[in-house]
Design an enzyme around this catalytic site. Structure first.
Site, PDB file in Angstrom:
ATOM      1  N   GLY A 135     -52.966  66.922 -15.060  1.00 33.49           N
ATOM      2  CA  GLY A 135     -53.370  67.414 -13.746  1.00 33.49           C
ATOM      3  C   GLY A 135     -53.108  68.902 -13.664  1.00 33.49           C
TER       4      GLY A 135
ATOM      5  N   GLN B  46     -51.446  76.820  -9.640  1.00 37.94           N
ATOM      6  CA  GLN B  46     -50.723  76.958 -10.918  1.00 37.94           C
ATOM      7  C   GLN B  46     -51.365  77.996 -11.846  1.00 37.94           C
ATOM      8  OE1 GLN B  46     -50.497  72.426 -11.442  1.00 37.94           O
ATOM      9  NE2 GLN B  46     -48.657  73.118 -12.463  1.00 37.94           N
TER      10      GLN B  46
ATOM     11  N   CYS C 108     -44.021  68.993 -15.274  1.00 38.83           N
ATOM     12  CA  CYS C 108     -44.860  69.962 -14.563  1.00 38.83           C
ATOM     13  C   CYS C 108     -45.172  71.111 -15.519  1.00 38.83           C
ATOM     14  CB  CYS C 108     -44.131  70.488 -13.318  1.00 38.83           C
ATOM     15  SG  CYS C 108     -45.121  71.651 -12.365  1.00 38.83           S
ATOM     16  N   LEU C 109     -46.442  71.483 -15.587  1.00 42.33           N
ATOM     17  CA  LEU C 109     -46.831  72.563 -16.505  1.00 42.33           C
ATOM     18  C   LEU C 109     -46.240  73.904 -16.074  1.00 42.33           C
ATOM     19  CD1 LEU C 109     -50.554  71.508 -17.123  1.00 42.33           C
ATOM     20  CD2 LEU C 109     -48.574  71.129 -18.619  1.00 42.33           C
TER      21      LEU C 109
ATOM     22  N   HIS D  35     -48.429  64.433  -6.900  1.00 42.99           N
ATOM     23  CA  HIS D  35     -47.786  65.623  -7.486  1.00 42.99           C
ATOM     24  C   HIS D  35     -48.679  66.856  -7.267  1.00 42.99           C
ATOM     25  CE1 HIS D  35     -45.526  67.533 -11.050  1.00 42.99           C
ATOM     26  NE2 HIS D  35     -46.575  68.337 -10.907  1.00 42.99           N
ATOM     27  N   GLU D  36     -49.995  66.670  -7.470  1.00 44.31           N
ATOM     28  CA  GLU D  36     -50.919  67.822  -7.338  1.00 44.31           C
ATOM     29  C   GLU D  36     -51.085  68.237  -5.871  1.00 44.31           C
ATOM     30  OE1 GLU D  36     -51.465  69.300  -9.968  1.00 44.31           O
ATOM     31  OE2 GLU D  36     -50.932  67.680 -11.334  1.00 44.31           O
TER      32      GLU D  36
ATOM     33  N   HIS E 230     -48.346  70.350  -4.885  1.00 43.25           N
ATOM     34  CA  HIS E 230     -48.520  71.756  -5.303  1.00 43.25           C
ATOM     35  C   HIS E 230     -49.286  72.546  -4.235  1.00 43.25           C
ATOM     36  CE1 HIS E 230     -46.881  72.362  -9.287  1.00 43.25           C
ATOM     37  NE2 HIS E 230     -47.502  71.325  -9.797  1.00 43.25           N
TER      38      HIS E 230
HETATM   39  O1  K1U Z   1     -49.300  69.559 -12.156  1.00 46.44           O
HETATM   40  C1  K1U Z   1     -48.824  69.686 -13.270  1.00 46.44           C
HETATM   41  O2  K1U Z   1     -47.907  70.457 -13.471  1.00 46.44           O
HETATM   42  C2  K1U Z   1     -49.354  68.856 -14.407  1.00 46.44           C
HETATM   43  C3  K1U Z   1     -48.469  67.665 -14.732  1.00 46.44           C
HETATM   44  C4  K1U Z   1     -48.949  66.475 -13.935  1.00 46.44           C
HETATM   45  C5  K1U Z   1     -48.034  65.295 -13.835  1.00 46.44           C
HETATM   46  C6  K1U Z   1     -47.406  64.748 -14.916  1.00 46.44           C
HETATM   47  C7  K1U Z   1     -46.590  63.647 -14.792  1.00 46.44           C
HETATM   48  C8  K1U Z   1     -46.415  63.086 -13.562  1.00 46.44           C
HETATM   49  C9  K1U Z   1     -47.010  63.640 -12.472  1.00 46.44           C
HETATM   50  C10 K1U Z   1     -47.849  64.738 -12.608  1.00 46.44           C
HETATM   51  C11 K1U Z   1     -48.569  67.400 -16.232  1.00 46.44           C
HETATM   52  O3  K1U Z   1     -49.604  67.130 -16.738  1.00 46.44           O
HETATM   53  S1  K1U Z   1     -47.115  67.515 -17.165  1.00 46.44           S
HETATM   54  C12 K1U Z   1     -47.651  67.072 -18.810  1.00 46.44           C
HETATM   55  C13 K1U Z   1     -47.904  65.620 -18.992  1.00 46.44           C
HETATM   56  O4  K1U Z   1     -47.508  64.811 -18.186  1.00 46.44           O
HETATM   57  C14 K1U Z   1     -48.661  65.131 -20.167  1.00 46.44           C
HETATM   58  C15 K1U Z   1     -49.023  65.977 -21.174  1.00 46.44           C
HETATM   59  C16 K1U Z   1     -49.744  65.487 -22.269  1.00 46.44           C
HETATM   60  C17 K1U Z   1     -50.065  64.161 -22.352  1.00 46.44           C
HETATM   61  C18 K1U Z   1     -49.681  63.303 -21.351  1.00 46.44           C
HETATM   62  C19 K1U Z   1     -48.981  63.798 -20.261  1.00 46.44           C
HETATM   63 ZN    ZN Z   2     -46.834  70.366 -11.496  1.00 46.70          ZN
END
Ligand code: K1U
Ligand code: ZN
Length: 173
Positions: free
Chosen positions: A46, A51, A94-95, A136-137, A140
């Site tokens: 996401g 972001q 979270c990225l 989560h998004e 944000h």
């Molecule tokens: O919003 C963001 O920072 C993105 C975030 C979204 C998220 C992840 C987990 C739970 C709720 C919301 C991410 O994508 S973190 C990376 C991640 O979860 C992932 C990366 C590669 C493969 C699978 C998952």
């Molecule tokens: Zn996030």
């Protein structure tokens, strides 16, 4: 399409409330495409526009597994219109806060209303990982980070670590 830089904690833009998008124009679609490319590259499931430093109410999500075809969802001005009483716990990341993961409890199912990439009004029932990710998004878009659900001790530790890293990255070598 272009890769954008993902902003990190403690960038103050992450605490801003994003503004609604008035119309889904070609410029908005181009921004959504950049967000999707940036999210796949990260990689993540996401990404909210804030972001990449653009505080507009835009989100992209793709929770398809690695061995499945891409299945992107574009959400413009998303809002939760219903949440289940039942909750689910998920270890979120979270990225904008790389390498930090912790458990967050949220409603297990939500119904979300939004405009799609063509500006069409849609409603979608979300459960499982999609429900977690969409909440989560949307957080944000309201300047809320998943670490805001952790204890003050845990949150302060994470904020300190990222503040120190940001300071060091600004110092001359
Ligand atoms: O919003 C963001 O920072 C993105 C975030 C979204 C998220 C992840 C987990 C739970 C709720 C919301 C991410 O994508 S973190 C990376 C991640 O979860 C992932 C990366 C590669 C493969 C699978 C998952
Ligand atoms: Zn996030």
């Amino acid at each position: 399409m272009a890769l954008r830089e993902i902003v990190r904690l403690p960038d103050p833009v992450l605490k801003t409330v994003s503004t609604p998008v008035e119309a889904v124009t070609d410029d908005v679609r181009a921004l959504l495409d950049d967000m999707l490319e940036t999210m796949y590259d990260a990689p993540g499931i996401g990404l909210a526009a804030v972001q990449i430093g653009v505080p507009k109410r835009l989100v992209v999500i793709d929770t398809a597994k690695e061995d499945e075809p891409h299945d992107p969802i574009f959400l413009v001005n998303p809002e939760v219109v219903w949440s289940s009483e039942e909750t689910a716990e998920y270890e979120e990341g979270c990225l904008s806060i790389p390498e930090v993961y912790d458990n967050v409890t949220r409603p297990a199912e939500v119904k979300v209303r939004y405009l799609d990439r063509d500006g069409k009004s849609c409603e979608r029932h979300c459960d499982g990982l999609l429900a977690t990710c969409v909440q989560h998004e949307i957080d944000h878009l309201n300047g809320v980070l998943f670490i805001d659900y952790l204890s003050r001790l845990k949150r302060d530790r994470v904020v300190k670590k990222f503040a120190k890293a940001a300071k060091q990255s600004k110092e001359p070598a």
